[in-house]
Write a protein that holds these residues in place. Structure first.
Motif, short mmCIF file in Angstrom:
data_model
loop_
_atom_site.label_atom_id
_atom_site.label_comp_id
_atom_site.label_asym_id
_atom_site.label_seq_id
_atom_site.Cartn_x
_atom_site.Cartn_y
_atom_site.Cartn_z
N TRP A 162 0.53 -1.26 0.42
CA TRP A 162 0.21 -0.21 -0.05
C TRP A 162 0.96 1.58 -0.10
O TRP A 162 1.82 1.45 0.77
N GLY A 188 1.90 -0.42 -5.68
CA GLY A 188 1.05 -0.58 -4.98
C GLY A 188 -0.36 0.23 -5.39
O GLY A 188 -0.05 0.88 -5.37
N ALA A 217 -1.79 -0.74 -8.40
CA ALA A 217 -1.73 -1.86 -8.05
C ALA A 217 -1.77 -2.10 -9.29
O ALA A 217 -2.58 -2.04 -10.53
N SER A 245 4.95 -10.54 1.04
CA SER A 245 5.91 -9.72 0.11
C SER A 245 7.10 -9.80 0.55
O SER A 245 8.16 -10.42 -0.75
#
Length: 333
Positions: A162, A188, A217, A245
């Motif tokens: 994010w 992201g 994203a 991740s």
């Protein structure tokens, strides 16, 4: 074995915060859960929770399942569940701990959390099962368009997550300005605020805008190719749970530099599969990146060790077998 999944699916901003819409949806989920208990009369109920606000819904669900006669598992998805408990007021903490004691199993993601729950709260029903990934998705032969794309001879770093301040993206730009010889790509979803504008403004102020790229994203299917184009994975987060991740980067053979938050210290073996740096210490982060920029032999060593670790400990087949064994044990007890 019949598996019924009623997990809520939400779209959009996934940051942890209370919202009336989420609260209303949680009430609906609780009602649907009761209906499923009555209809299916399950032998085992496995409740996953992100705790924080989610625990207000998920712990009552687990207790209802236990009261119905089902063997009940509460699976906490986060690397700092014990820290969350520490922040609760005393009456609420006692209520939560005694409720946890009633369940058949509490699954946590790290041994640090398991030890804390056992030693600080005398909980004997705790089991450590980490998150997992399908490592085969990151094998070179499975990845299309994974050929390295570099700016001249510079090292290529990638951040995936994010695009919010809590992920440390501004720290990444500041470190970029301190260490030459590398570039960074941010990948992201972006919140509906001015974060990207402020990030680019900082990059221009520090004269590193040409060394960074910000992407929106991307589909999950594209992540392996993005990682295979990178030499370094950067996760400068201010807080984390158990960041998938990091596992994906290791499975792609990408050395990781990450801050010491959440489960990171158990996921990365410092100076073996990557570097874990203190939160907020940009000097240490810059030093770690500089070492990797200058030492391709060390990057190769980290790659080899990271691949071995993720396949030996975090592969989907291993972890799902452990979960299946837990279900079988509870079903037979």
């Amino acid at each position: 074995m019949q598996v019924v999944d009623i997990a809520p699916r939400t779209e959009g901003d996934q940051r942890s915060r209370f919202r009336p819409s989420r609260a209303a949806h949680s009430v609906w989920v609780l009602g649907e859960f009761v209906r499923q208990l009555i209809q299916f009369k399950p032998q085992i109920v496995h409740c996953s929770t992100s705790y924080r606000w989610g625990l207000a819904r998920d712990l009552p669900m687990a207790l209802l399942a236990k009261a119905s006669g089902a063997k009940t598992i509460l699976h906490t998805h986060g690397g700092d569940f014990h820290r969350f408990l520490e922040r609760l007021s005393e009456p609420l903490l006692s209520l939560v701990v005694e409720s946890l004691r009633l369940l058949d199993c509490i699954v946590v993601l790290t041994y640090e959390v398991k030890t804390a729950l056992e030693n600080e709260y005398c909980l004997a029903n705790v089991m450590c099962i980490p998150n997992f990934i399908d490592t085969s998705r990151f094998e070179p032969e499975m990845v299309k368009n994974g050929k390295k794309i570099a700016h001249k001879d510079d090292l290529e770093a990638v951040f995936i997550g994010w695009m919010i301040e809590a992920k440390g993206i501004f720290d990444a730009v500041r470190v970029l300005a301190r260490v030459p010889g590398w570039n960074v790509t941010f990948v992201g979803p972006k919140p509906n605020d001015d974060t990207e504008y402020r990030l680019m403004a900082l990059a221009r102020e520090l004269n590193v805008a040409t060394r960074m790229t910000v992407l929106s994203a991307v589909p999950r299917a594209d992540i392996p190719a993005i990682l295979h184009r990178a030499d370094l994975f950067l996760l400068p987060s201010h807080r984390e749970g158990f960041p998938i991740s990091v596992l994906e980067a290791m499975a792609a053979g990408v050395p990781v530099v990450a801050t010491d938050v959440g489960a990171v210290r158990e996921m990365i073996i410092h100076d073996v599969t990557g570097f874990v740096v203190p939160l907020g210490n940009l000097d240490k982060m810059a030093d770690a990146i500089q070492v990797l920029v200058k030492d391709p032999v060390l990057r190769s060593k980290f790659k080899k060790e990271a691949l071995k670790l993720v396949k030996d400990k975090y592969d989907r087949s291993l972890v799902t077998t452990t979960i299946g064994d837990l279900w079988s044990r509870l079903a037979g007890s």
